[in-house]
Design a protein around this motif. Structure first.
Motif, PDB file in Angstrom:
ATOM      1  N   GLU A  81       0.809  -0.990   0.016  1.00 26.22           N
ATOM      2  CA  GLU A  81      -0.001   0.082   0.098  1.00 26.22           C
ATOM      3  C   GLU A  81       0.864   1.411  -0.057  1.00 26.22           C
ATOM      4  OE1 GLU A  81      -3.532   1.837   2.699  1.00 26.22           O
ATOM      5  OE2 GLU A  81      -3.178  -0.302   2.467  1.00 26.22           O
ATOM      6  N   GLY A  82       0.690   2.218  -1.020  1.00 24.00           N
ATOM      7  CA  GLY A  82       1.308   3.213  -0.942  1.00 24.00           C
ATOM      8  C   GLY A  82       0.475   4.556  -0.415  1.00 24.00           C
ATOM      9  N   GLN A  83       1.109   5.735  -0.506  1.00 21.98           N
ATOM     10  CA  GLN A  83       0.601   6.965   0.066  1.00 21.98           C
ATOM     11  C   GLN A  83      -0.302   7.382  -1.096  1.00 21.98           C
ATOM     12  OE1 GLN A  83       3.652   9.542   1.407  1.00 21.98           O
ATOM     13  NE2 GLN A  83       4.372   8.671   2.987  1.00 21.98           N
ATOM     14  N   THR A  84      -1.584   7.458  -0.556  1.00 22.36           N
ATOM     15  CA  THR A  84      -2.695   7.632  -1.795  1.00 22.36           C
ATOM     16  C   THR A  84      -3.048   9.277  -1.585  1.00 22.36           C
ATOM     17  OG1 THR A  84      -4.242   7.087  -0.058  1.00 22.36           O
ATOM     18  CG2 THR A  84      -3.875   5.432  -1.897  1.00 22.36           C
ATOM     19  N   GLY A  85      -1.880  10.135  -1.743  1.00 24.96           N
ATOM     20  CA  GLY A  85      -2.022  11.574  -1.865  1.00 24.96           C
ATOM     21  C   GLY A  85      -0.816  12.370  -1.958  1.00 24.96           C
ATOM     22  N   LEU A  86      -1.006  13.682  -1.970  1.00 26.19           N
ATOM     23  CA  LEU A  86      -0.034  14.851  -1.991  1.00 26.19           C
ATOM     24  C   LEU A  86      -0.229  15.568  -0.381  1.00 26.19           C
ATOM     25  CD1 LEU A  86      -0.433  15.834  -5.692  1.00 26.19           C
ATOM     26  CD2 LEU A  86       1.749  14.648  -4.584  1.00 26.19           C
ATOM     27  N   PRO A  87       1.092  16.102  -0.425  1.00 27.32           N
ATOM     28  CA  PRO A  87       0.824  17.042   0.911  1.00 27.32           C
ATOM     29  C   PRO A  87      -0.251  18.163   0.847  1.00 27.32           C
ATOM     30  CG  PRO A  87       2.870  17.392  -0.164  1.00 27.32           C
ATOM     31  CD  PRO A  87       2.174  16.073  -0.902  1.00 27.32           C
ATOM     32  N   ALA A  88      -0.699  18.501  -0.107  1.00 30.80           N
ATOM     33  CA  ALA A  88      -1.444  19.466  -0.421  1.00 30.80           C
ATOM     34  C   ALA A  88      -2.417  19.592  -1.669  1.00 30.80           C
ATOM     35  CB  ALA A  88      -0.393  21.224  -0.537  1.00 30.80           C
ATOM     36  N   ALA A  89      -3.417  19.790  -1.875  1.00 33.90           N
ATOM     37  CA  ALA A  89      -4.197  20.026  -3.003  1.00 33.90           C
ATOM     38  C   ALA A  89      -3.559  20.833  -3.895  1.00 33.90           C
ATOM     39  CB  ALA A  89      -5.552  20.204  -2.547  1.00 33.90           C
ATOM     40  N   LEU A  90      -3.872  20.236  -5.213  1.00 32.32           N
ATOM     41  CA  LEU A  90      -3.225  21.127  -6.392  1.00 32.32           C
ATOM     42  C   LEU A  90      -4.216  22.581  -6.588  1.00 32.32           C
ATOM     43  CD1 LEU A  90      -2.470  18.268  -8.921  1.00 32.32           C
ATOM     44  CD2 LEU A  90      -1.030  19.485  -7.649  1.00 32.32           C
ATOM     45  N   THR A  91      -3.606  23.700  -6.532  1.00 28.50           N
ATOM     46  CA  THR A  91      -4.345  24.800  -6.934  1.00 28.50           C
ATOM     47  C   THR A  91      -3.683  25.158  -8.434  1.00 28.50           C
ATOM     48  OG1 THR A  91      -2.184  26.185  -5.916  1.00 28.50           O
ATOM     49  CG2 THR A  91      -4.159  25.757  -4.357  1.00 28.50           C
ATOM     50  N   THR A  92      -2.748  24.952  -8.744  1.00 28.41           N
ATOM     51  CA  THR A  92      -2.401  24.959 -10.040  1.00 28.41           C
ATOM     52  C   THR A  92      -1.581  23.660 -10.598  1.00 28.41           C
ATOM     53  OG1 THR A  92      -0.240  25.948  -9.564  1.00 28.41           O
ATOM     54  CG2 THR A  92      -2.068  27.751 -10.083  1.00 28.41           C
ATOM     55  N   VAL A  93      -1.510  23.502 -11.926  1.00 29.75           N
ATOM     56  CA  VAL A  93      -0.925  22.268 -12.139  1.00 29.75           C
ATOM     57  C   VAL A  93       0.406  22.641 -13.304  1.00 29.75           C
ATOM     58  CG1 VAL A  93      -1.320  20.094 -13.528  1.00 29.75           C
ATOM     59  CG2 VAL A  93      -3.161  20.935 -12.084  1.00 29.75           C
ATOM     60  N   ASP A  94       1.467  22.007 -12.985  1.00 30.06           N
ATOM     61  CA  ASP A  94       2.633  22.249 -13.887  1.00 30.06           C
ATOM     62  C   ASP A  94       2.420  21.086 -14.859  1.00 30.06           C
ATOM     63  OD1 ASP A  94       5.128  22.593 -15.250  1.00 30.06           O
ATOM     64  OD2 ASP A  94       6.173  22.731 -13.345  1.00 30.06           O
ATOM     65  N   PRO A  95       2.337  21.460 -16.420  1.00 31.53           N
ATOM     66  CA  PRO A  95       2.452  20.151 -17.269  1.00 31.53           C
ATOM     67  C   PRO A  95       3.722  19.557 -17.209  1.00 31.53           C
ATOM     68  CG  PRO A  95       1.673  22.374 -18.084  1.00 31.53           C
ATOM     69  CD  PRO A  95       2.237  22.717 -16.783  1.00 31.53           C
ATOM     70  N   GLN A  96       4.805  19.897 -16.708  1.00 33.06           N
ATOM     71  CA  GLN A  96       6.082  19.299 -16.645  1.00 33.06           C
ATOM     72  C   GLN A  96       6.285  18.157 -15.459  1.00 33.06           C
ATOM     73  OE1 GLN A  96       9.322  21.569 -19.129  1.00 33.06           O
ATOM     74  NE2 GLN A  96       8.051  23.307 -17.958  1.00 33.06           N
ATOM     75  N   ARG A  97       5.306  18.021 -14.614  1.00 25.86           N
ATOM     76  CA  ARG A  97       5.511  17.398 -13.476  1.00 25.86           C
ATOM     77  C   ARG A  97       4.553  16.013 -13.666  1.00 25.86           C
ATOM     78  NH1 ARG A  97       9.953  19.333 -10.633  1.00 25.86           N
ATOM     79  NH2 ARG A  97       9.640  21.629 -10.741  1.00 25.86           N
ATOM     80  N   VAL A  98       5.294  15.131 -12.803  1.00 25.83           N
ATOM     81  CA  VAL A  98       4.448  13.881 -12.816  1.00 25.83           C
ATOM     82  C   VAL A  98       3.806  13.694 -11.487  1.00 25.83           C
ATOM     83  CG1 VAL A  98       4.803  11.220 -12.745  1.00 25.83           C
ATOM     84  CG2 VAL A  98       6.133  12.677 -14.246  1.00 25.83           C
ATOM     85  N   TYR A  99       2.627  13.968 -11.403  1.00 24.34           N
ATOM     86  CA  TYR A  99       1.830  13.867 -10.001  1.00 24.34           C
ATOM     87  C   TYR A  99       1.491  12.528  -9.496  1.00 24.34           C
ATOM     88  CZ  TYR A  99       1.659  18.883 -10.561  1.00 24.34           C
ATOM     89  OH  TYR A  99       1.939  20.206 -10.758  1.00 24.34           O
ATOM     90  N   ALA A 100       1.364  11.612 -10.644  1.00 23.94           N
ATOM     91  CA  ALA A 100       0.857  10.276 -10.012  1.00 23.94           C
ATOM     92  C   ALA A 100       1.266   9.171 -11.210  1.00 23.94           C
ATOM     93  CB  ALA A 100      -0.533  10.179 -10.101  1.00 23.94           C
ATOM     94  N   ARG A 101       1.354   7.901 -10.595  1.00 28.86           N
ATOM     95  CA  ARG A 101       2.291   6.893 -11.526  1.00 28.86           C
ATOM     96  C   ARG A 101       1.374   5.725 -10.971  1.00 28.86           C
ATOM     97  NH1 ARG A 101       8.151   7.352 -13.318  1.00 28.86           N
ATOM     98  NH2 ARG A 101       8.801   9.488 -12.439  1.00 28.86           N
ATOM     99  N   PHE A 102       1.181   4.684 -11.928  1.00 28.90           N
ATOM    100  CA  PHE A 102       0.765   3.537 -11.583  1.00 28.90           C
ATOM    101  C   PHE A 102       1.760   2.594 -10.951  1.00 28.90           C
ATOM    102  CE2 PHE A 102      -1.991   3.908 -15.484  1.00 28.90           C
ATOM    103  CZ  PHE A 102      -3.308   4.029 -14.618  1.00 28.90           C
ATOM    104  N   GLY A 103       1.129   1.910  -9.712  1.00 24.71           N
ATOM    105  CA  GLY A 103       2.095   1.068  -9.049  1.00 24.71           C
ATOM    106  C   GLY A 103       1.613  -0.433  -9.132  1.00 24.71           C
ATOM    107  N   TRP A 104       0.304  -0.432  -9.512  1.00 24.70           N
ATOM    108  CA  TRP A 104      -0.125  -2.011  -9.843  1.00 24.70           C
ATOM    109  C   TRP A 104      -1.292  -1.885 -11.133  1.00 24.70           C
ATOM    110  CZ3 TRP A 104      -5.218  -4.107  -9.664  1.00 24.70           C
ATOM    111  CH2 TRP A 104      -5.076  -5.263 -10.065  1.00 24.70           C
ATOM    112  N   LEU A 105      -1.321  -2.803 -11.890  1.00 22.99           N
ATOM    113  CA  LEU A 105      -2.704  -2.648 -12.869  1.00 22.99           C
ATOM    114  C   LEU A 105      -2.799  -3.877 -13.212  1.00 22.99           C
ATOM    115  CD1 LEU A 105      -1.457  -0.164 -15.503  1.00 22.99           C
ATOM    116  CD2 LEU A 105      -3.460   0.272 -14.350  1.00 22.99           C
ATOM    117  N   PRO A 106      -4.037  -4.290 -13.626  1.00 24.80           N
ATOM    118  CA  PRO A 106      -4.510  -5.837 -14.071  1.00 24.80           C
ATOM    119  C   PRO A 106      -3.638  -6.153 -15.362  1.00 24.80           C
ATOM    120  CG  PRO A 106      -6.438  -4.410 -13.599  1.00 24.80           C
ATOM    121  CD  PRO A 106      -5.357  -3.526 -13.599  1.00 24.80           C
ATOM    122  N   ASN A 107      -3.702  -7.191 -15.480  1.00 28.46           N
ATOM    123  CA  ASN A 107      -2.716  -7.851 -16.681  1.00 28.46           C
ATOM    124  C   ASN A 107      -3.801  -7.510 -17.962  1.00 28.46           C
ATOM    125  OD1 ASN A 107      -0.477  -9.278 -15.436  1.00 28.46           O
ATOM    126  ND2 ASN A 107      -1.836 -10.860 -14.897  1.00 28.46           N
TER     127      ASN A 107
END
Length: 372
Positions: A81-107
């Motif tokens: 189990e990972g940390q399912t969140g960020l320290p603060a809610a996004l007020t703006t979004v930087d297109p050059q940042r990775v905010y979320a990645r998959f850790g597990w997916l169905p086959n």
């Protein structure tokens, strides 16, 4: 818009609410689709179609500093189990940042995509995976992060009928708090929509469709294994020489893990201020995209390579009208580079910009951050 800018024409409709993923992530198909989009956007009344996935000009607040870089795990392998969140809610979004990645997916979900910024429904982050099917065997997982204060919306249905809210059930504990499963009418396949707060006043959602009998269990496992952060999106090139009056509004990354493997990464800029309506920010853009080159000589193939000139010693295709230009340069050390300009550069600007694009070493062997 850019010839290769989107991985699959279905994404134009499916990203609309930041809840629908691409059913097909296909660079070659996207090249043909975006050419059609560009012709449409040059006509009156087609502004909104110009860029269904482009984003508004955005920055990352200083408080979004990850405590560690996001991690990934092999697709199909369960993770802790990972940390399912960020320290603060996004007020703006930087297109050059990775905010979320998959850790597990169905086959079987081999087509991956990531977009950050202004989706049709507004600013947000989208992470998707699908099996590439468009029939009743379609399967996909879509992750959405919404900015501070924005509420999740109903999913878009293929039938175009409104999706009416149904019962809400309690979900697992995520990010130290409660989550809920939402249900809506009109689902075309078994569907689970799991929502929780990834930060105070910031909603996250996992939507799962058609992945087996226990879609809720799959949604919970995907949510628990997500990795969050703000690291920089790796790109296959750097771009210099973009006019100072243009502001980056989107960065799109897509990859198909099926053979032959294909990927696309692209940047989009606009002269419009961030305060402008989204449709105006998307109306006139400069886009640079890089994809893996594959020579196709069959004219009936959707990936047909169709040069009409040469540029810098490479086969290329150049065209444009009314100040708009599009330049595609094939097989640049194993990559295809496309520059698409909506009359924002001087005449010949796409050809002048090409030398300012520096590819990574061995771009043919490059892959996106989405690949395990």
């Amino acid at each position: 818009m850019l010839d290769e800018r989107q991985m699959g024409d279905l994404m134009l409709a499916e990203i609309e609410s930041a809840e629908r993923p691409s059913a097909v992530l296909d660079v070659d198909r996207a090249m043909t689709t975006a050419r059609r989009q560009r012709r449409l956007t040059q006509g009156a009344g087609a502004v909104l179609l110009a860029a269904a996935l482009t984003v508004g000009g955005l920055t990352v607040p200083d408080l979004l500093t990850p405590d560690r870089a996001p991690e990934t795990a092999p697709i199909g392998a369960a993770t802790g189990e990972g940390q399912t969140g960020l320290p603060a809610a996004l007020t703006t979004v930087d297109p050059q940042r990775v905010y979320a990645r998959f850790g597990w997916l169905p086959n079987g979900l081999r087509n991956l995509s990531y977009q950050a910024g202004l989706l049709l429904s507004g600013p947000g982050v989208y992470l998707g995976a699908s099996n590439g099917r468009t029939d009743d065997q379609r399967q996909f997982v879509a992750v959405s992060l919404l900015p501070k204060g924005v509420q999740p919306s109903a999913p878009q249905r293929d039938s175009a009928e409104p999706a009416l809210a149904g019962d809400t059930d309690a979900g697992p504990e995520l990010n130290g708090g409660a989550s809920s499963f939402a249900s809506y009418s009109g689902a075309e396949a078994p569907e689970a929509i799991l929502r929780w707060r990834y930060a105070p006043d910031g909603w996250a959602q996992v939507r799962v469709v058609g992945t087996g009998p226990d879609v809720r269990g799959t949604a919970a496992q995907v949510a628990r294994s997500l990795r969050f952060g703000t690291d920089t999106v790796p790109m296959p090139a750097t771009v210099a020489g973009v006019p100072a009056n243009l502001r980056m509004i989107t960065l799109d990354v897509n990859e198909s893990l099926d053979e032959p493997r294909s990927w696309y990464a692209g940047w989009t800029w606009t002269p419009e201020p961030a305060t402008a309506e989204p449709r105006w920010q998307r109306a006139r853009t400069l886009t640079v995209g890089v994809s893996r080159y594959r020579n196709v000589t069959d004219p009936t193939d959707k990936a047909y390579v169709n040069p009409n000139t040469t540029f810098d010693g490479h086969p290329a295709r150049f065209g444009g009208e009314n100040g708009n230009e599009s330049l595609t340069v094939y097989d640049v050390d194993g990559a295809t580079v496309t520059i698409d300009d909506s009359a924002l550069l001087p005449a010949g600007g796409t050809r002048a910009l090409f030398p300012a694009i520096t590819l990574v070493d061995e771009p043919a062997a490059w892959h996106t951050h989405l690949r395990p």
